[in-house]
Design an enzyme around this catalytic site. Structure first.
Site, mmCIF file in Angstrom:
data_model
loop_
_atom_site.group_PDB
_atom_site.id
_atom_site.type_symbol
_atom_site.label_atom_id
_atom_site.label_comp_id
_atom_site.label_asym_id
_atom_site.label_seq_id
_atom_site.Cartn_x
_atom_site.Cartn_y
_atom_site.Cartn_z
ATOM 1 N N HIS B 208 0.868 -1.188 0.000
ATOM 2 C CA HIS B 208 0.000 0.000 0.000
ATOM 3 C C HIS B 208 0.903 1.235 0.000
ATOM 4 O O HIS B 208 1.579 1.504 0.994
ATOM 5 C CB HIS B 208 -0.876 -0.059 1.255
ATOM 6 N N HIS B 210 1.543 5.466 -0.854
ATOM 7 C CA HIS B 210 1.035 6.808 -1.131
ATOM 8 C C HIS B 210 2.054 7.544 -1.991
ATOM 9 O O HIS B 210 3.248 7.267 -1.936
ATOM 10 C CB HIS B 210 0.785 7.572 0.178
ATOM 11 N N CYS B 241 -2.992 13.220 2.808
ATOM 12 C CA CYS B 241 -2.245 12.969 4.024
ATOM 13 C C CYS B 241 -2.693 14.027 5.017
ATOM 14 O O CYS B 241 -2.604 15.219 4.726
ATOM 15 C CB CYS B 241 -0.749 13.092 3.740
ATOM 16 N N ASN B 250 -3.061 8.247 -2.272
ATOM 17 C CA ASN B 250 -2.622 6.903 -2.638
ATOM 18 C C ASN B 250 -2.088 6.889 -4.059
ATOM 19 O O ASN B 250 -2.385 7.781 -4.855
ATOM 20 C CB ASN B 250 -3.838 5.968 -2.582
#
Lengths: 309, 309
Positions: B208, B210, B241, B250
């Site tokens: 995952h 960002h 964020c 993301n």
């Protein structure tokens, strides 16, 4: 990952970055930016281009700008882009010692830029080589649309091989492979560079990426893994693409340096200094630039823990 | 480059993407987006979260939303984020069959999110494992701040090893390593994953990322090279964020899929369909999203040659 200890950045904001801006910067504005880049320890700088002022008015003051900055340049390498022999002559008359000749791998793109086929530009290059020898100028070459052409689409690897076969006998110190409109992907970059480095082991390469489709840093990583240690980058990620409104520009110098430093790769540059220069750039061009680190801060910035609710 | 033939994308826009938006989407708006994602052949979807509605009002309708979409979900995997046992229970009561328990590798970040230390969350996980067994729910786990904490800074690799040592005896099908605030770099990603895959060869990992500092796709490339074939991504690059205003979110699903397809890696997804869904997303949230391909078009788009001047 097999990574190098250091990477050299050629800063192109004063040329590739500014050439699509609506606002034409004055000599003094460019000088203010230049001073901050020097303060950030930039070592190599494409400072402008000698092209027809009607075609690229943003670069019309490149000669005058060179006369100003060359006085205090010291060890800094100052490079001018030239699209033809006339550009080389105009640069020489202003005292420029390093020029970068650009032509396109695809005929259609080269016709659009300089009204010549790729083969015709390669012919002209021979005259430029002779001219530069005569005036003791250092000549480098950029091959635009190496990884794809916005008009023709795919540019076959065989064509890049063929161009390199024409170039290597001319002993060009550095050849830049340019992804002019951000069409490359990391696999393609890695494969082409691996082939070229294998076939032309004596040739030094520089890579030029745009972040048009968000793959700029991934492409850079692919190039690094294939052994490349020299890259163009533009402060703030300024640059753009004339065919895709809203698309971002070159890979962003401070983002590139931030990534490399976080990976333990030295650039000789000051990230703090680049961020200061990039803030100034935003003021000068009058709009937000596409870089990331300017907005988010570096990865190692710590935030205060919020008070308990 | 040693690349896989296919990569699986878990779409998280309905959860991670929307949870920071000012505008709370209605069930019908989420359903419109969902329908377009299904049309684009999304196979795995984090559709919402069961957290306190006062903390994340954007997710308050997750249960009701699930009841609507699960009627037509077919083979689609619908996953709900849960931060604790209560979340698991609330999800179960709505009929959810797949839950993803999130906690943070750094104590400070975990305290901020769920008022618990990492160790306390690991203790709670054991109860969740038992609960999910009882109700035949599939449980996956995400480790937030795996690559760095916005409050503590560096998160040592040894701590991630220690967390994995606690997790692997619980036989969690998939563990997501999350770069929650975009602090990772490709070298770090490659090194940590290589170590973990070597030490825990039976464990399946999902990543995952960002794009907070522009390294999202480069980090993804580093992970792919270390053997990862499952990733979270968010349509339009939505996410953000909470600590860095203006920072992007993301990694962007359509940019990810565009890169993978251009490298010859299959995702099972329709890029055209994702672009359509991403356009709808922009309408629904009412602002421009950070993705690239939506603005620039895919790499193989050809532009008409301008007429001679």
């Amino acid at each position: 990952m097999n990574l190098p200890k250091s990477i050299e950045i050629n800063e192109v904001v004063l040329r590739d970055g500014l050439q699509l801006e609506d606002k034409v910067l004055t000599i003094d504005e460019k000088k203010a930016l230049f001073d901050l880049l020097v303060k950030a320890h930039i070592g190599t700088l494409e400072f402008g281009s000698f092209v027809h002022p009607k075609l690229v008015p943003q670069m019309a003051n490149s000669g005058e700008f060179f006369e100003l900055i060359s006085q205090t340049a010291g060890q800094l390498k100052l490079i001018a882009l030239i699209p033809n022999l006339k550009g080389a002559k105009n640069a020489q008359e202003k005292g420029v010692k390093k020029v970068n000749f650009v032509f396109s791998a695809s005929d259609t793109h080269n016709q659009q830029n300089v009204q010549k086929t790729t083969e015709e530009s390669l012919e002209e290059l021979k005259e430029i080589v002779d001219y530069c020898k005569e005036y003791a100028m250092v000549l480098s070459v950029s091959i635009a649309t190496t990884f794809g052409c916005p008009f023709e689409g795919e540019v076959k690897k065989e064509r890049i091989h063929w161009i390199l076969e024409q170039l290597t006998p001319l002993h060009i110190e550095t050849i830049t492979l340019a992804d002019t409109t951000g069409m490359a992907n990391p696999q393609q970059v890695y494969d082409l560079i691996s082939e070229l480095k294998n076939k032309f082991p004596e040739q030094s390469f520089n890579l030029h990426f745009h972040n048009t489709r968000g793959m700029g840093l991934a492409n850079m990583l692919g190039a690094i893994e294939a052994g490349i240690t020299r890259f163009d980058a533009s402060l703030g990620g300024l640059g753009g693409c004339p065919f895709a409104p809203g698309a971002t520009g070159n890979i962003c110098t401070e983002d590139v340096v931030h990534m490399l430093h976080s990976m333990g790769i030295d650039t000789g540059l000051s990230l703090e200094g680049l961020i200061e220069a990039s803030q100034k750039l935003q003021q000068l061009v009058g709009h937000v630039t596409p870089g990331y680190v300017l907005k988010a801060g570096p990865y190692d910035r710590k935030y205060p823990v919020p008070a308990a609710k």
